[in-house]
Design a protein around this motif. Structure first.
Motif, PDB file in Angstrom:
ATOM      1  N   LEU A 180      17.441  48.048  14.576  1.00  0.00           N
ATOM      2  CA  LEU A 180      17.648  47.500  15.924  1.00  0.00           C
ATOM      3  C   LEU A 180      18.751  46.462  15.924  1.00  0.00           C
ATOM      4  O   LEU A 180      19.564  46.394  16.846  1.00  0.00           O
ATOM      5  CB  LEU A 180      16.341  46.911  16.454  1.00  0.00           C
ATOM      6  N   ARG A 181      18.797  45.625  14.888  1.00  0.00           N
ATOM      7  CA  ARG A 181      19.853  44.616  14.782  1.00  0.00           C
ATOM      8  C   ARG A 181      21.221  45.289  14.623  1.00  0.00           C
ATOM      9  O   ARG A 181      22.211  44.879  15.249  1.00  0.00           O
ATOM     10  CB  ARG A 181      19.575  43.682  13.616  1.00  0.00           C
ATOM     11  N   GLY A 182      21.280  46.330  13.780  1.00  0.00           N
ATOM     12  CA  GLY A 182      22.538  47.050  13.604  1.00  0.00           C
ATOM     13  C   GLY A 182      23.013  47.681  14.894  1.00  0.00           C
ATOM     14  O   GLY A 182      24.207  47.632  15.229  1.00  0.00           O
ATOM     15  N   TRP A 183      22.080  48.289  15.647  1.00  0.00           N
ATOM     16  CA  TRP A 183      22.449  48.876  16.933  1.00  0.00           C
ATOM     17  C   TRP A 183      22.964  47.805  17.886  1.00  0.00           C
ATOM     18  O   TRP A 183      23.978  48.017  18.581  1.00  0.00           O
ATOM     19  CB  TRP A 183      21.240  49.591  17.546  1.00  0.00           C
ATOM     20  N   ALA A 184      22.311  46.654  17.926  1.00  0.00           N
ATOM     21  CA  ALA A 184      22.721  45.574  18.831  1.00  0.00           C
ATOM     22  C   ALA A 184      24.130  45.099  18.503  1.00  0.00           C
ATOM     23  O   ALA A 184      24.953  44.883  19.408  1.00  0.00           O
ATOM     24  CB  ALA A 184      21.730  44.418  18.746  1.00  0.00           C
ATOM     25  N   TYR A 185      24.445  44.939  17.226  1.00  0.00           N
ATOM     26  CA  TYR A 185      25.788  44.513  16.852  1.00  0.00           C
ATOM     27  C   TYR A 185      26.824  45.602  17.134  1.00  0.00           C
ATOM     28  O   TYR A 185      27.981  45.308  17.465  1.00  0.00           O
ATOM     29  CB  TYR A 185      25.841  44.080  15.390  1.00  0.00           C
ATOM     30  N   LEU A 186      26.438  46.876  17.027  1.00  0.00           N
ATOM     31  CA  LEU A 186      27.347  47.959  17.381  1.00  0.00           C
ATOM     32  C   LEU A 186      27.715  47.878  18.862  1.00  0.00           C
ATOM     33  O   LEU A 186      28.885  48.067  19.234  1.00  0.00           O
ATOM     34  CB  LEU A 186      26.695  49.303  17.062  1.00  0.00           C
ATOM     35  N   MET A 187      26.736  47.592  19.709  1.00  0.00           N
ATOM     36  CA  MET A 187      27.008  47.442  21.131  1.00  0.00           C
ATOM     37  C   MET A 187      27.880  46.206  21.399  1.00  0.00           C
ATOM     38  O   MET A 187      28.861  46.276  22.144  1.00  0.00           O
ATOM     39  CB  MET A 187      25.690  47.320  21.913  1.00  0.00           C
ATOM     40  N   LEU A 188      27.545  45.097  20.782  1.00  0.00           N
ATOM     41  CA  LEU A 188      28.288  43.857  21.014  1.00  0.00           C
ATOM     42  C   LEU A 188      29.751  43.981  20.614  1.00  0.00           C
ATOM     43  O   LEU A 188      30.649  43.595  21.375  1.00  0.00           O
ATOM     44  CB  LEU A 188      27.637  42.706  20.248  1.00  0.00           C
ATOM     45  N   THR A 189      30.016  44.515  19.426  1.00  0.00           N
ATOM     46  CA  THR A 189      31.392  44.555  18.948  1.00  0.00           C
ATOM     47  C   THR A 189      32.231  45.577  19.699  1.00  0.00           C
ATOM     48  O   THR A 189      33.461  45.474  19.725  1.00  0.00           O
ATOM     49  CB  THR A 189      31.448  44.810  17.427  1.00  0.00           C
ATOM     50  N   ASN A 190      31.585  46.566  20.322  1.00  0.00           N
ATOM     51  CA  ASN A 190      32.336  47.536  21.111  1.00  0.00           C
ATOM     52  C   ASN A 190      32.472  47.140  22.570  1.00  0.00           C
ATOM     53  O   ASN A 190      33.132  47.843  23.339  1.00  0.00           O
ATOM     54  CB  ASN A 190      31.703  48.919  20.977  1.00  0.00           C
ATOM     55  N   LEU A 191      31.872  46.030  22.944  1.00  0.00           N
ATOM     56  CA  LEU A 191      32.064  45.479  24.280  1.00  0.00           C
ATOM     57  C   LEU A 191      32.924  44.217  24.254  1.00  0.00           C
ATOM     58  O   LEU A 191      33.764  44.011  25.133  1.00  0.00           O
ATOM     59  CB  LEU A 191      30.710  45.157  24.916  1.00  0.00           C
ATOM     60  N   PHE A 192      32.712  43.377  23.229  1.00  0.00           N
ATOM     61  CA  PHE A 192      33.386  42.075  23.178  1.00  0.00           C
ATOM     62  C   PHE A 192      34.310  41.923  21.972  1.00  0.00           C
ATOM     63  O   PHE A 192      34.972  40.918  21.827  1.00  0.00           O
ATOM     64  CB  PHE A 192      32.333  40.960  23.138  1.00  0.00           C
ATOM     65  N   ARG A 193      34.336  42.878  21.098  1.00  0.00           N
ATOM     66  CA  ARG A 193      35.137  42.937  19.875  1.00  0.00           C
ATOM     67  C   ARG A 193      34.654  41.928  18.838  1.00  0.00           C
ATOM     68  O   ARG A 193      33.693  42.180  18.134  1.00  0.00           O
ATOM     69  CB  ARG A 193      36.628  42.757  20.166  1.00  0.00           C
ATOM     70  N   ASP A 194      35.314  40.772  18.704  1.00  0.00           N
ATOM     71  CA  ASP A 194      34.877  39.766  17.737  1.00  0.00           C
ATOM     72  C   ASP A 194      33.756  38.939  18.344  1.00  0.00           C
ATOM     73  O   ASP A 194      33.903  38.405  19.460  1.00  0.00           O
ATOM     74  CB  ASP A 194      36.041  38.849  17.351  1.00  0.00           C
ATOM     75  N   VAL A 195      32.633  38.830  17.643  1.00  0.00           N
ATOM     76  CA  VAL A 195      31.463  38.127  18.172  1.00  0.00           C
ATOM     77  C   VAL A 195      30.843  37.275  17.069  1.00  0.00           C
ATOM     78  O   VAL A 195      31.100  37.503  15.880  1.00  0.00           O
ATOM     79  CB  VAL A 195      30.411  39.118  18.718  1.00  0.00           C
ATOM     80  N   PRO A 196      30.008  36.282  17.416  1.00  0.00           N
ATOM     81  CA  PRO A 196      29.300  35.515  16.387  1.00  0.00           C
ATOM     82  C   PRO A 196      28.350  36.417  15.594  1.00  0.00           C
ATOM     83  O   PRO A 196      27.636  37.233  16.183  1.00  0.00           O
ATOM     84  CB  PRO A 196      28.524  34.471  17.189  1.00  0.00           C
ATOM     85  N   LEU A 197      28.366  36.278  14.282  1.00  0.00           N
ATOM     86  CA  LEU A 197      27.465  37.034  13.417  1.00  0.00           C
ATOM     87  C   LEU A 197      26.294  36.136  13.047  1.00  0.00           C
ATOM     88  O   LEU A 197      26.422  35.226  12.237  1.00  0.00           O
ATOM     89  CB  LEU A 197      28.193  37.506  12.161  1.00  0.00           C
ATOM     90  N   ARG A 198      25.135  36.403  13.633  1.00  0.00           N
ATOM     91  CA  ARG A 198      23.942  35.583  13.426  1.00  0.00           C
ATOM     92  C   ARG A 198      22.956  36.386  12.584  1.00  0.00           C
ATOM     93  O   ARG A 198      22.473  37.431  13.013  1.00  0.00           O
ATOM     94  CB  ARG A 198      23.343  35.182  14.764  1.00  0.00           C
ATOM     95  N   THR A 199      22.672  35.879  11.408  1.00  0.00           N
ATOM     96  CA  THR A 199      21.867  36.626  10.450  1.00  0.00           C
ATOM     97  C   THR A 199      20.555  35.943  10.117  1.00  0.00           C
ATOM     98  O   THR A 199      19.831  36.401   9.230  1.00  0.00           O
ATOM     99  CB  THR A 199      22.662  36.822   9.151  1.00  0.00           C
ATOM    100  N   THR A 200      20.219  34.859  10.805  1.00  0.00           N
ATOM    101  CA  THR A 200      18.979  34.137  10.531  1.00  0.00           C
ATOM    102  C   THR A 200      18.396  33.614  11.826  1.00  0.00           C
ATOM    103  O   THR A 200      19.107  33.430  12.816  1.00  0.00           O
ATOM    104  CB  THR A 200      19.220  32.963   9.560  1.00  0.00           C
ATOM    105  N   SER A 201      17.101  33.355  11.807  1.00  0.00           N
ATOM    106  CA  SER A 201      16.424  32.798  12.987  1.00  0.00           C
ATOM    107  C   SER A 201      16.234  31.298  12.863  1.00  0.00           C
ATOM    108  O   SER A 201      15.707  30.671  13.778  1.00  0.00           O
ATOM    109  CB  SER A 201      15.056  33.465  13.175  1.00  0.00           C
ATOM    110  N   ALA A 202      16.619  30.704  11.733  1.00  0.00           N
ATOM    111  CA  ALA A 202      16.387  29.275  11.516  1.00  0.00           C
ATOM    112  C   ALA A 202      17.288  28.445  12.425  1.00  0.00           C
ATOM    113  O   ALA A 202      18.490  28.676  12.504  1.00  0.00           O
ATOM    114  CB  ALA A 202      16.639  28.916  10.055  1.00  0.00           C
ATOM    115  N   TYR A 203      16.686  27.462  13.085  1.00  0.00           N
ATOM    116  CA  TYR A 203      17.456  26.598  13.975  1.00  0.00           C
ATOM    117  C   TYR A 203      18.306  25.596  13.205  1.00  0.00           C
ATOM    118  O   TYR A 203      19.382  25.220  13.639  1.00  0.00           O
ATOM    119  CB  TYR A 203      16.515  25.829  14.906  1.00  0.00           C
ATOM    120  N   LYS A 204      17.837  25.139  12.056  1.00  0.00           N
ATOM    121  CA  LYS A 204      18.471  24.004  11.385  1.00  0.00           C
ATOM    122  C   LYS A 204      19.789  24.361  10.707  1.00  0.00           C
ATOM    123  O   LYS A 204      20.477  23.481  10.231  1.00  0.00           O
ATOM    124  CB  LYS A 204      17.504  23.402  10.367  1.00  0.00           C
ATOM    125  N   ASN A 205      20.146  25.638  10.663  1.00  0.00           N
ATOM    126  CA  ASN A 205      21.419  25.985  10.034  1.00  0.00           C
ATOM    127  C   ASN A 205      22.517  26.178  11.076  1.00  0.00           C
ATOM    128  O   ASN A 205      23.521  26.812  10.812  1.00  0.00           O
ATOM    129  CB  ASN A 205      21.273  27.250   9.186  1.00  0.00           C
TER     130      ASN A 205
END
Length: 528
Positions: free
Chosen positions: A136-161
């Protein structure tokens, strides 16, 4: 899994992707929560719940600004009218909603991946849950990069980083990341048997879990990702990857020549989106909805067409297809995609019914089709036209309201894999026998006969792209196809001759439409 859209018990998950720098753990102990294996399943199901929410937003985002869609004659939606005039803003609600919901899905997937190690689970099941999240995450990034091109890559749910203060990551690196996710998914997801035999120890889903991501879906999604990554470069190395992944899935499914007889192409095109038949094997990855009075439907029919077969609305829905598109693809000949994918009966507010043509007769009388398209006058007002055609893929005659249609949104189906193979194979071995076989399998289901023989590479390429236009209208494919082939501006300018665009500016000075990073992200992300 009897109910896949389980209520999310985690306040952090419910917060989603709010882009706020704040702690949100005050009343929740993730360590205690994840020790219960049942709760892990709830979190996995919550990821699918986010998918259910993002799919309609993505559908709107990828269909409105294309060349063959136009707003209703009454211009009932001002925002959509602006988009057709080429007026885009980084504060538009459409890309903003899609962006936020895709990142909410990514956040939930990250949350599962970050915390599942605390749960006591069988290793195979643990890997499957992670694989579902990574798919699901891979699909979401496929959609994002084909709509907005370069996007933030978020790989964790931790707030403190400082996960929300992520700079833009290049599209190439986004692709590397999402393909790695999809490869992991292929290695660890379960299978739907569909009569096939698998080695002992293979995880098999039961029939009640048809919405879950499977190995077939992971292979097909990789083929799609490589297709998009190849872009418009005939020398791209990604064409071979796209062809080979598509070929891998086609072989698993019995070969292109057996697509119809094996059931991997559904006999009922209409059934791909309706009733129990929508759970068939052609739909590799789809989102399904309920037509209960609770408003759990997709609401797609409310925007696209009449949600029941007969409606007294003169202009049903906000958007439709141009007559120019209809004349190009369907007028004058039989095509199951026309017969079962477009509205064929409209009743106006004066009670008069117009048939374009009768659906039942049209389906049976092969070779009979409306030669003049959808331009019949409607009611007593000679200036009001039943401009069409209206989409019927998402209609639900049994829905209690237009927002409760239970028709599914299909995000990847086997017909797509066949056409991915045909397109990629043509780039590598122009108009080969194998490319023709895959293309003609899709056309055989449509009842339109084989593609013209003897095409060269350029002609075959054009034909496959037009076949995708006929096969996937209204299915969130067109914008991606226009962009990856760098023909967005060209096709928009060509559509200026359509009657529906008489007073609309269709000039575009770009061939790829990238959307701006939404204002909510720019305001909240200090790295931008």
């Amino acid at each position: 899994m009897k109910k896949i859209f389980a209520t999310l018990l985690c306040p952090v998950l419910l917060a989603g992707c709010s882009f706020l720098d704040e702690e949100n753990y005050t009343e929740f102990d993730s360590g205690t929560f994840f020790k219960d294996p049942k709760n892990v399943e709830y979190v996995v199901n919550g990821c699918y719940d986010q998918l259910q929410q993002v799919a309609p937003a993505l559908h709107v985002h990828t269909e409105i600004p294309t060349d063959y869609v136009c707003v209703s004659p009454n211009k009932q939606n001002a925002s959509e009218t602006l988009w057709h005039n080429g007026v885009f803003s980084y504060n538009d609600s459409y890309p903003t909603n899609t962006w936020e919901r895709l990142y909410s899905l990514i956040y939930n997937c990250n949350y599962l991946i970050d915390n599942i190690g605390q749960a006591t689970l069988d290793e195979q099941l643990r890997n499957r849950y992670v694989a579902e999240a990574r798919f699901l995450r891979g699909w979401a990034y496929l959609m994002l990069t084909n709509l907005f091109r370069d996007v933030p890559l978020r790989t964790t749910s931790a707030y403190k980083n400082a996960m929300y203060d992520e700079p833009l990551t290049s599209q190439e690196k986004i692709y590397d990341f999402l393909i790695e996710d999809l490869e992991y998914a292929e290695a660890h997801l379960y299978e739907f048997s569909f009569g096939r035999s698998f080695p002992e120890g293979t995880g098999i889903y039961d029939d009640g879990e048809r919405m879950r991501a499977s190995v077939d879906a992971a292979i097909g999604m990789q083929a799609l990702a490589y297709l998009y990554r190849a872009g418009n470069d005939s020398s791209s190395p990604w064409w071979e990857k796209a062809r080979d992944k598509a070929a891998q899935l086609i072989e698993r499914c019995g070969g292109a020549g057996a697509a119809l007889s094996s059931g991997w192409l559904a006999d009922s095109y209409y059934g791909l989106f309706h009733g129990t038949t929508r759970y068939g094997q052609e739909n590799l990855f789809a989102v399904y909805y309920s037509n209960s009075a609770k408003g759990e439907g997709s609401n797609i029919a409310n925007n696209w067409a009449i949600y029941t077969r007969y409606s007294k609305a003169v202009n049903a829905g906000f958007r439709r297809f141009t007559n120019q598109w209809y004349q190009k693809h369907f007028a004058g000949h039989y095509d199951k995609r026309n017969a079962e994918g477009l509205m064929h009966e409209i009743q106006n507010n004066a009670g008069a019914k117009f048939i374009f043509p009768d659906l039942t007769n049209f389906t049976i009388d092969v070779g009979v089709a409306p030669g003049e398209g959808y331009t019949n006058p409607i009611g007593s007002n000679p200036t009001a036209k039943a401009y069409g055609p209206w989409l019927s893929k998402y209609n639900d005659e049994n829905a209690p309201s237009s927002g409760c249609c239970e028709t599914g949104l299909v995000l990847l189906r086997y017909a797509d894999v066949l056409l991915i193979f045909a397109e990629a194979e043509n780039e590598l071995s122009p108009a080969s026998v194998a490319a023709y076989e895959a293309l003609n399998a899709v056309r055989a289901r449509a009842g339109v006969g084989d593609a013209p023989a003897g095409m060269d590479q350029a002609a075959f390429r054009t034909f496959v792209l037009e076949e995708r236009e006929r096969e996937f209208f209204g299915e969130s494919k067109r914008l991606f196809d226009l962009n990856r082939r760098e023909m967005y501006g060209t096709k928009i300018r060509e559509s200026a001759t359509a009657t529906e665009y008489a007073n609309v500016n269709r000039e575009r000075n770009y061939e790829v439409k990238w959307f701006d990073i939404p204002k909510v992200e720019v305001d909240a992300n200090r790295a931008l």
